[in-house]
Design a protein around this motif. Structure first.
Motif, PDB file in Angstrom:
ATOM      1  N   ASP A 117      33.648   5.396 -45.306  1.00 28.99           N
ATOM      2  CA  ASP A 117      34.331   6.754 -45.013  1.00 28.99           C
ATOM      3  C   ASP A 117      33.813   7.279 -43.773  1.00 28.99           C
ATOM      4  O   ASP A 117      34.808   7.919 -43.024  1.00 28.99           O
ATOM      5  CB  ASP A 117      34.170   7.756 -46.288  1.00 28.99           C
ATOM      6  N   VAL A 118      32.419   7.383 -43.510  1.00 31.88           N
ATOM      7  CA  VAL A 118      31.774   7.993 -42.452  1.00 31.88           C
ATOM      8  C   VAL A 118      32.461   7.317 -40.947  1.00 31.88           C
ATOM      9  O   VAL A 118      32.804   8.012 -40.194  1.00 31.88           O
ATOM     10  CB  VAL A 118      30.354   8.055 -42.414  1.00 31.88           C
ATOM     11  N   VAL A 119      32.323   6.225 -41.251  1.00 36.17           N
ATOM     12  CA  VAL A 119      32.700   5.091 -39.973  1.00 36.17           C
ATOM     13  C   VAL A 119      34.080   5.362 -39.631  1.00 36.17           C
ATOM     14  O   VAL A 119      34.539   5.840 -38.611  1.00 36.17           O
ATOM     15  CB  VAL A 119      32.468   3.553 -40.391  1.00 36.17           C
ATOM     16  N   ALA A 120      35.221   5.311 -40.827  1.00 34.71           N
ATOM     17  CA  ALA A 120      36.605   5.703 -40.464  1.00 34.71           C
ATOM     18  C   ALA A 120      36.819   7.062 -39.873  1.00 34.71           C
ATOM     19  O   ALA A 120      37.700   7.094 -38.940  1.00 34.71           O
ATOM     20  CB  ALA A 120      37.280   5.393 -41.830  1.00 34.71           C
ATOM     21  N   VAL A 121      35.883   8.142 -40.492  1.00 33.45           N
ATOM     22  CA  VAL A 121      36.481   9.378 -39.982  1.00 33.45           C
ATOM     23  C   VAL A 121      35.880   9.600 -38.704  1.00 33.45           C
ATOM     24  O   VAL A 121      36.850  10.225 -37.655  1.00 33.45           O
ATOM     25  CB  VAL A 121      35.634  10.423 -41.017  1.00 33.45           C
ATOM     26  N   ARG A 174      30.813  18.287 -33.240  1.00 32.77           N
ATOM     27  CA  ARG A 174      32.003  17.672 -33.552  1.00 32.77           C
ATOM     28  C   ARG A 174      32.102  16.612 -34.760  1.00 32.77           C
ATOM     29  O   ARG A 174      32.959  16.681 -35.637  1.00 32.77           O
ATOM     30  CB  ARG A 174      32.604  16.974 -32.339  1.00 32.77           C
ATOM     31  N   SER A 175      31.106  15.683 -34.921  1.00 31.22           N
ATOM     32  CA  SER A 175      31.109  14.776 -35.921  1.00 31.22           C
ATOM     33  C   SER A 175      30.735  15.566 -37.278  1.00 31.22           C
ATOM     34  O   SER A 175      31.245  15.483 -38.376  1.00 31.22           O
ATOM     35  CB  SER A 175      29.836  13.802 -35.749  1.00 31.22           C
ATOM     36  N   LYS A 176      29.831  16.792 -37.301  1.00 31.97           N
ATOM     37  CA  LYS A 176      29.638  17.484 -38.695  1.00 31.97           C
ATOM     38  C   LYS A 176      30.940  18.223 -38.945  1.00 31.97           C
ATOM     39  O   LYS A 176      31.251  17.983 -40.155  1.00 31.97           O
ATOM     40  CB  LYS A 176      28.775  18.484 -38.249  1.00 31.97           C
ATOM     41  N   ALA A 177      31.605  18.625 -37.811  1.00 28.38           N
ATOM     42  CA  ALA A 177      32.916  19.072 -38.203  1.00 28.38           C
ATOM     43  C   ALA A 177      33.918  18.364 -39.065  1.00 28.38           C
ATOM     44  O   ALA A 177      34.772  18.455 -39.811  1.00 28.38           O
ATOM     45  CB  ALA A 177      33.577  20.103 -37.273  1.00 28.38           C
ATOM     46  N   LEU A 178      33.798  17.203 -38.308  1.00 27.85           N
ATOM     47  CA  LEU A 178      34.891  16.271 -38.773  1.00 27.85           C
ATOM     48  C   LEU A 178      34.409  15.636 -40.344  1.00 27.85           C
ATOM     49  O   LEU A 178      35.389  15.512 -41.344  1.00 27.85           O
ATOM     50  CB  LEU A 178      35.081  15.080 -37.924  1.00 27.85           C
ATOM     51  N   LEU A 179      33.231  15.388 -40.505  1.00 28.48           N
ATOM     52  CA  LEU A 179      32.961  14.981 -41.734  1.00 28.48           C
ATOM     53  C   LEU A 179      32.940  16.010 -43.054  1.00 28.48           C
ATOM     54  O   LEU A 179      33.533  15.813 -44.364  1.00 28.48           O
ATOM     55  CB  LEU A 179      31.307  14.407 -41.573  1.00 28.48           C
ATOM     56  N   VAL A 180      32.778  17.438 -42.593  1.00 28.93           N
ATOM     57  CA  VAL A 180      32.909  18.401 -43.495  1.00 28.93           C
ATOM     58  C   VAL A 180      34.358  18.455 -43.835  1.00 28.93           C
ATOM     59  O   VAL A 180      34.741  18.591 -44.887  1.00 28.93           O
ATOM     60  CB  VAL A 180      32.545  19.629 -42.981  1.00 28.93           C
ATOM     61  N   GLU A 181      35.196  18.339 -42.905  1.00 27.42           N
ATOM     62  CA  GLU A 181      36.797  18.488 -43.117  1.00 27.42           C
ATOM     63  C   GLU A 181      37.247  17.300 -44.078  1.00 27.42           C
ATOM     64  O   GLU A 181      38.136  17.635 -44.640  1.00 27.42           O
ATOM     65  CB  GLU A 181      37.508  18.518 -41.713  1.00 27.42           C
ATOM     66  N   GLU A 226      21.937  16.651 -42.813  1.00 32.23           N
ATOM     67  CA  GLU A 226      22.006  15.953 -44.184  1.00 32.23           C
ATOM     68  C   GLU A 226      23.383  16.400 -45.029  1.00 32.23           C
ATOM     69  O   GLU A 226      23.768  17.599 -44.740  1.00 32.23           O
ATOM     70  CB  GLU A 226      20.663  16.186 -45.111  1.00 32.23           C
ATOM     71  N   TYR A 227      23.852  15.393 -45.537  1.00 29.89           N
ATOM     72  CA  TYR A 227      25.279  15.645 -46.290  1.00 29.89           C
ATOM     73  C   TYR A 227      25.247  15.083 -47.540  1.00 29.89           C
ATOM     74  O   TYR A 227      24.362  14.249 -47.996  1.00 29.89           O
ATOM     75  CB  TYR A 227      26.243  15.069 -45.592  1.00 29.89           C
ATOM     76  N   THR A 228      26.186  15.655 -48.433  1.00 31.16           N
ATOM     77  CA  THR A 228      26.406  14.856 -49.712  1.00 31.16           C
ATOM     78  C   THR A 228      27.859  14.824 -49.748  1.00 31.16           C
ATOM     79  O   THR A 228      28.543  15.476 -49.139  1.00 31.16           O
ATOM     80  CB  THR A 228      25.983  15.718 -50.880  1.00 31.16           C
ATOM     81  N   TRP A 229      28.350  13.682 -50.281  1.00 30.95           N
ATOM     82  CA  TRP A 229      29.794  13.018 -50.342  1.00 30.95           C
ATOM     83  C   TRP A 229      29.875  12.482 -51.810  1.00 30.95           C
ATOM     84  O   TRP A 229      29.506  11.489 -51.808  1.00 30.95           O
ATOM     85  CB  TRP A 229      30.341  12.244 -49.025  1.00 30.95           C
ATOM     86  N   VAL A 253      26.766  11.348 -53.246  1.00 31.13           N
ATOM     87  CA  VAL A 253      25.882  10.419 -52.310  1.00 31.13           C
ATOM     88  C   VAL A 253      25.373  10.961 -51.060  1.00 31.13           C
ATOM     89  O   VAL A 253      25.965  11.869 -50.442  1.00 31.13           O
ATOM     90  CB  VAL A 253      26.911   9.255 -51.774  1.00 31.13           C
ATOM     91  N   SER A 254      24.001  10.919 -50.774  1.00 28.08           N
ATOM     92  CA  SER A 254      23.328  11.704 -49.852  1.00 28.08           C
ATOM     93  C   SER A 254      23.477  10.685 -48.634  1.00 28.08           C
ATOM     94  O   SER A 254      23.304   9.271 -48.631  1.00 28.08           O
ATOM     95  CB  SER A 254      21.873  11.675 -50.132  1.00 28.08           C
ATOM     96  N   PHE A 255      23.700  11.269 -47.321  1.00 29.37           N
ATOM     97  CA  PHE A 255      23.578  10.774 -46.136  1.00 29.37           C
ATOM     98  C   PHE A 255      23.239  11.567 -44.908  1.00 29.37           C
ATOM     99  O   PHE A 255      23.144  12.717 -45.380  1.00 29.37           O
ATOM    100  CB  PHE A 255      24.915   9.879 -45.629  1.00 29.37           C
ATOM    101  N   SER A 256      22.877  11.106 -43.935  1.00 25.73           N
ATOM    102  CA  SER A 256      22.401  12.165 -42.800  1.00 25.73           C
ATOM    103  C   SER A 256      23.015  11.264 -41.484  1.00 25.73           C
ATOM    104  O   SER A 256      23.161  10.156 -41.369  1.00 25.73           O
ATOM    105  CB  SER A 256      21.080  12.142 -42.788  1.00 25.73           C
ATOM    106  N   THR A 257      23.079  12.252 -40.538  1.00 22.78           N
ATOM    107  CA  THR A 257      23.187  12.035 -39.062  1.00 22.78           C
ATOM    108  C   THR A 257      22.110  12.474 -38.235  1.00 22.78           C
ATOM    109  O   THR A 257      21.917  13.753 -38.305  1.00 22.78           O
ATOM    110  CB  THR A 257      24.648  12.470 -38.654  1.00 22.78           C
ATOM    111  N   ALA A 258      21.448  11.715 -37.405  1.00 23.20           N
ATOM    112  CA  ALA A 258      20.357  12.236 -36.544  1.00 23.20           C
ATOM    113  C   ALA A 258      21.024  12.010 -35.352  1.00 23.20           C
ATOM    114  O   ALA A 258      21.649  11.100 -35.194  1.00 23.20           O
ATOM    115  CB  ALA A 258      19.234  11.301 -36.921  1.00 23.20           C
ATOM    116  N   TYR A 259      20.441  12.615 -34.425  1.00 16.73           N
ATOM    117  CA  TYR A 259      20.884  12.611 -33.180  1.00 16.73           C
ATOM    118  C   TYR A 259      19.929  12.292 -32.134  1.00 16.73           C
ATOM    119  O   TYR A 259      18.778  12.292 -31.796  1.00 16.73           O
ATOM    120  CB  TYR A 259      21.296  14.386 -32.732  1.00 16.73           C
ATOM    121  N   PHE A 260      20.418  11.267 -30.912  1.00 15.38           N
ATOM    122  CA  PHE A 260      19.673  10.790 -30.000  1.00 15.38           C
ATOM    123  C   PHE A 260      20.266  11.304 -28.724  1.00 15.38           C
ATOM    124  O   PHE A 260      21.658  11.507 -28.317  1.00 15.38           O
ATOM    125  CB  PHE A 260      19.706   9.361 -30.069  1.00 15.38           C
TER     126      PHE A 260
END
Length: 172
Positions: free
Chosen positions: A14-18, A59-66, A82-85, A88-95
């Protein structure tokens, strides 16, 4: 395959698709990143971790929440989210990309973490039948090897030592 693993694989898809619909790349790392590089699930995982280029953080945060994820206010916003969906716990870290081809996380607690050129390639691997991006073997190995010596690092856990052995084997 147990219910937790199935849920994590669903969230990865789902994260990859979004994010793909918005042309935002996300690279698995940690245990799931290693499993993606190996091409199969090797163990139970506590969470799912993705790297996202910092320019896409908000933008990624807004899309995932939406799309249905819940963002949690648990991490410094400049470092990760950090998120739950569906429980299920997951996170996005930034580089950030550096001019010499390397990568870093220059803001926050781990600003001394450096990743070698090639850590975030565009060639997908397959995990449970799904094409995904995964941090390179050299990038994940650099993460693991540096962690205890980072300003805010901590000693390796047994799973870190095992992961480094596997990563070194994949690098040859």
């Amino acid at each position: 395959m147990d219910e937790k693993t199935e849920g994590q694989l669903r969230v990865i898809r789902d994260v990859v698709a979004v994010l793909q619909t918005a042309d935002i790349s996300a690279w698995l790392f940690g245990g799931w990143g290693l499993d993606a590089r190996i091409g199969r699930t090797t163990r139970e995982h506590g969470d799912v971790e993705f790297w996202v280029e910092r320019v896409h953080a908000e933008r990624s945060k807004a899309l995932l929440v939406e799309a249905g994820a819940t963002a949690l206010p648990t991490q410094p916003a400049e470092e990760s989210c950090e998120y739950t969906w569906d429980d299920v716990s997951f996170s996005t870290a930034y580089f950030d990309r550096q001019s010499d081809g390397s990568f870093s996380q220059p803001l926050g607690r781990f600003s001394d973490w450096l990743f070698p050129p090639g850590s975030f390639g565009e060639e997908p691997v397959t995990l449970d039948g799904t094409p995904v991006l995964a941090m390179s073997v050299s990038g994940m190995l650099a993460m693991k090897e540096q962690f205890p010596s980072l300003r805010n690092g901590r000693p390796w856990r047994q799973k870190d030592i095992t992961d480094m052995e596997i990563l070194r084997g994949l690098a040859t």
